[in-house]
Design an enzyme around this catalytic site. Structure first.
Site, short mmCIF file in Angstrom:
data_model
loop_
_atom_site.label_atom_id
_atom_site.label_comp_id
_atom_site.label_asym_id
_atom_site.label_seq_id
_atom_site.Cartn_x
_atom_site.Cartn_y
_atom_site.Cartn_z
N GLY A 225 0.87 -0.99 0.11
CA GLY A 225 0.16 -0.02 0.13
C GLY A 225 0.66 1.31 -0.02
CB ALA A 226 0.72 4.36 -1.86
CG ASP B 109 -0.13 2.20 -5.84
OD1 ASP B 109 0.79 1.62 -4.79
OD2 ASP B 109 -1.19 1.32 -5.93
CG ASN C 67 -5.01 2.06 -7.46
OD1 ASN C 67 -4.44 1.95 -6.33
ND2 ASN C 67 -6.31 1.33 -7.27
CE LYS C 68 -1.95 -4.04 -6.37
NZ LYS C 68 -0.65 -4.49 -6.61
#
Length: 367
Positions: A56-57, A243, A253-254
């Site tokens: 996680g960022a 992110d 992002n993911k």
């Protein structure tokens, strides 16, 4: 975050520092086991980031800052030149763990600046203080994102989220889950669709676990079902984390976020990105400039779980020898984002202007 451990309700942070020791929830063990991992040296903290003991960022950023604090304390007896060399090498080690989330780079660079002033003892204190400040800023940003974003969630709202941008991805509360938590605590009757988020299943393993701890109604769905639920009118809005956000509003992002955003646009569902200032990279013009981490094929070809005895087990799903590609992130163009939920307010298009207005002309180098 609120955690039920052996029938005892406890409030814990995702990670914290005790002197030179960094402690963190081992997210590889969730949801079947709650364990705390500890690192005593900055190289161990770097390995924990690389091996996804935490992810996680925001959490990666704070872990990077804590790793720099460890390095400063490790080098406290060196002369200035040796201290500077040690800190530069530690920074390179930490930066090299995961390339996409910009929080890590901002945190490391801020600690390096704190390490550049005064006698060595003063520099050590400065780095440690900067790392602790980054952790507290993370928590304050998550709180403010929850307060502001919670107002976007009406009574009986059905929210879809992708991956895990909850407390486990930050110090506490999270980004995408923070507005949901605040809405739930305000009695809004929120319901959450949780994308399982292949291949590591951060949605089904981590987000669902967090929601269950809070007593928030939810259901895990396969990633490919998101469009069907939107098409049926069963999703009122989407909230995801990030992110890295480029200066023009493109979002890393993911992997799977881009497809979810396109489906949301097609079905008239608002698509929000919740992210703190540390995730915005104004030195990055567009998403085309963001490096996308590609991980090992084994994450795609098999699955981790527990066996009948409750022991961790990995099973091969695809035929042995099957090739696979495994990008960990994708880029969602800014045009698909309804708004950004940040600690500085709700940012709306045009994004180059609203992002620059909220966070100033800050590049990759820091906060």
């Amino acid at each position: 975050m609120r955690v039920n451990v052996g029938g005892e309700i406890r409030e814990v942070r995702t990670l914290w520092r005790e002197g030179r020791t960094v402690r963190m929830i081992d997210q590889r063990r969730l949801p079947h086991s709650f364990e705390i991992a500890s690192t005593e040296h900055h190289a161990e903290t770097a390995a924990a980031i690389r091996d996804m003991v935490l992810r996680g960022a925001g959490a990666i950023g704070v872990a990077g800052a804590y790793g720099m604090a460890q390095a400063a304390m490790e080098a406290g007896d060196l002369p200035p030149e040796g201290f500077e060399g040690y800190m530069a090498a530690a920074a390179d080690r930490l930066r090299g763990t995961r390339p996409t989330a910009v929080n890590l780079f901002h945190a490391v660079d801020r600690c390096l600046r704190a390490a550049a002033r005064g006698p060595v003892a003063e520099r050590v204190r400065g780095v440690v203080a900067e790392a602790d400040a980054i952790a507290e800023e993370d928590l304050l940003a998550s709180t403010r994102i929850g307060e502001l974003g919670g107002e976007l969630i009406g009574d009986g709202c059905r929210v879809l989220t992708h991956c895990n941008a909850g407390a486990l991805a930050f110090i506490d509360l999270g980004t995408a889950l923070s507005p949901i938590r605040f809405a739930h605590r305000r009695g809004r009757g929120v319901f959450v669709f949780v994308d399982e988020t292949r291949p590591r299943c951060q949605g089904s393993k981590l987000t669902a676990w967090e929601l269950r701890q809070e007593g928030i109604p939810h259901a895990v769905i396969v990633d490919g079902a998101a469009g069907l639920f939107m098409q049926r009118g069963e999703v009122d809005l989407v909230i995801v984390g990030a992110d890295r956000v480029a200066a023009n509003g493109d979002v890393a992002n993911k992997v799977g976020t881009y497809g979810t955003a396109v489906l949301a646009r097609e079905n008239g569902v608002p698509f929000y990105v919740a992210a703190p200032g540390m995730t915005f990279d104004l030195g990055c013009g567009t998403g085309d400039e963001i490096e996308i981490e590609e991980r090992g094929a084994e994450e795609v070809l098999g699955m981790w779980g527990v066996d009948d005895d409750g022991s961790p087990a990995w099973v091969l799903v695809a035929a042995e020898g099957t090739p696979a590609r495994n990008p960990a992130f994708d880029i969602t163009p800014a045009r698909y984002v309804t708004a950004f939920i940040t600690e500085r307010g709700i940012l709306r298009p045009p994004y180059p202007e609203s992002i620059a207005g909220a966070f100033g002309l800050r590049g990759r180098g820091g906060n």
